[in-house]
Design an enzyme around this catalytic site. Structure first.
Site, PDB file in Angstrom:
ATOM      1  N   SER A 112      14.815  48.070 -44.651  1.00  0.00           N
ATOM      2  CA  SER A 112      14.594  48.846 -43.438  1.00  0.00           C
ATOM      3  C   SER A 112      13.112  48.923 -43.064  1.00  0.00           C
ATOM      4  O   SER A 112      12.528  47.919 -42.698  1.00  0.00           O
ATOM      5  CB  SER A 112      15.272  50.209 -43.539  1.00  0.00           C
ATOM      6  OG  SER A 112      14.888  50.930 -44.668  1.00  0.00           O
ATOM      7  N   HIS A 137      18.068  46.939 -40.495  1.00  0.00           N
ATOM      8  CA  HIS A 137      19.129  47.652 -39.785  1.00  0.00           C
ATOM      9  C   HIS A 137      18.497  48.547 -38.725  1.00  0.00           C
ATOM     10  O   HIS A 137      17.283  48.588 -38.567  1.00  0.00           O
ATOM     11  CB  HIS A 137      20.033  48.447 -40.746  1.00  0.00           C
ATOM     12  CG  HIS A 137      19.354  49.546 -41.503  1.00  0.00           C
ATOM     13  ND1 HIS A 137      19.986  50.321 -42.445  1.00  0.00           N
ATOM     14  CD2 HIS A 137      18.075  50.009 -41.474  1.00  0.00           C
ATOM     15  CE1 HIS A 137      19.159  51.198 -42.948  1.00  0.00           C
ATOM     16  NE2 HIS A 137      17.988  51.035 -42.379  1.00  0.00           N
TER      17      HIS A 137
END
Length: 212
Positions: A112, A137
């Protein structure tokens, strides 16, 4: 309100026992903790969750190294599950702001916001070790309160999603449509897949391959 990339990013627990390095000089001995000694070699570590505390330390180290030598690269080693968007963007903006190139290297994982900072390194100087894992994501967050307040924060997180996807598209060379699709859910990649995607430039198996 902080919006987190990582669902369960805990507070940093510290790095445990930190080794000391003793250097001999004409004026006697001087002891450094290992991270301070590596900072002299322009190496910075991002280890664990990205939060305000880690961001402040990393930003301060980058600014210090720029003042020491604005023409010499800085090396950011990343092993992070992600964390706060605002803290990560503080690091990102500083990486783009300072004069030295920031070379990034994934050791272990860059998930992330960790992956976002990995790909934000200087073009041609972004690396992974062979068994590293990278995950991208969309931003995650939650908010409680009145309906009007929830609506405000929903708009903010959608703005951040669009902003971050645009920056990922810029650094990877992927289209915005591809980034939107591929960050809709947790998207894990091997080191080799990260190169193909444009998150990094090369997989390193030895130091000599970095060309540094």
């Amino acid at each position: 309100m902080l919006y987190d990339f990582e669902r369960t990013a805990p507070e940093p627990q510290g790095l445990g026992l930190v080794p000391m390095v003793v250097e001999q000089s004409g004026r006697g001995e001087r002891a450094y903790d290992i991270y301070s000694r590596l900072l002299k070699e322009r190496v910075i570590f991002l280890v664990g969750p990205v939060n305000d505390a880690t961001a402040n330390l990393i930003v301060a180290q980058m600014l210090f190294l720029e003042s020491e030598n604005p023409d010499k690269d800085i090396y950011l080693y990343i092993n992070s599950p992600g964390g706060s968007v605002s803290a990560g963007l503080a690091i990102y903006d500083t990486m783009q702001f300072i004069k030295p190139d920031v070379s990034t290297l994934c050791i272990g994982q860059a998930a992330s916001m960790g992956a976002f900072l990995l790909t934000a390194g200087a073009k041609g100087k972004r690396y992974c070790l062979p068994n590293s894992r990278v995950m991208i994501h969309q931003p995650l967050g939650g908010f409680q309160g009145q309906a009007s307040d929830i609506e405000i924060h929903a708009k903010e997180i959608l703005y951040l999603k669009a902003r971050l996807n645009g920056m990922l598209a810029k650094h990877t060379g992927q289209s915005l449509e591809v980034i939107d699709r591929d960050t809709d859910r947790d998207n894990f990649m091997s080191a080799e897949d990260s190169v193909k995607y444009g998150l990094v430039d090369k997989v390193l198996t030895s130091r000599n391959e970095a060309g540094n």
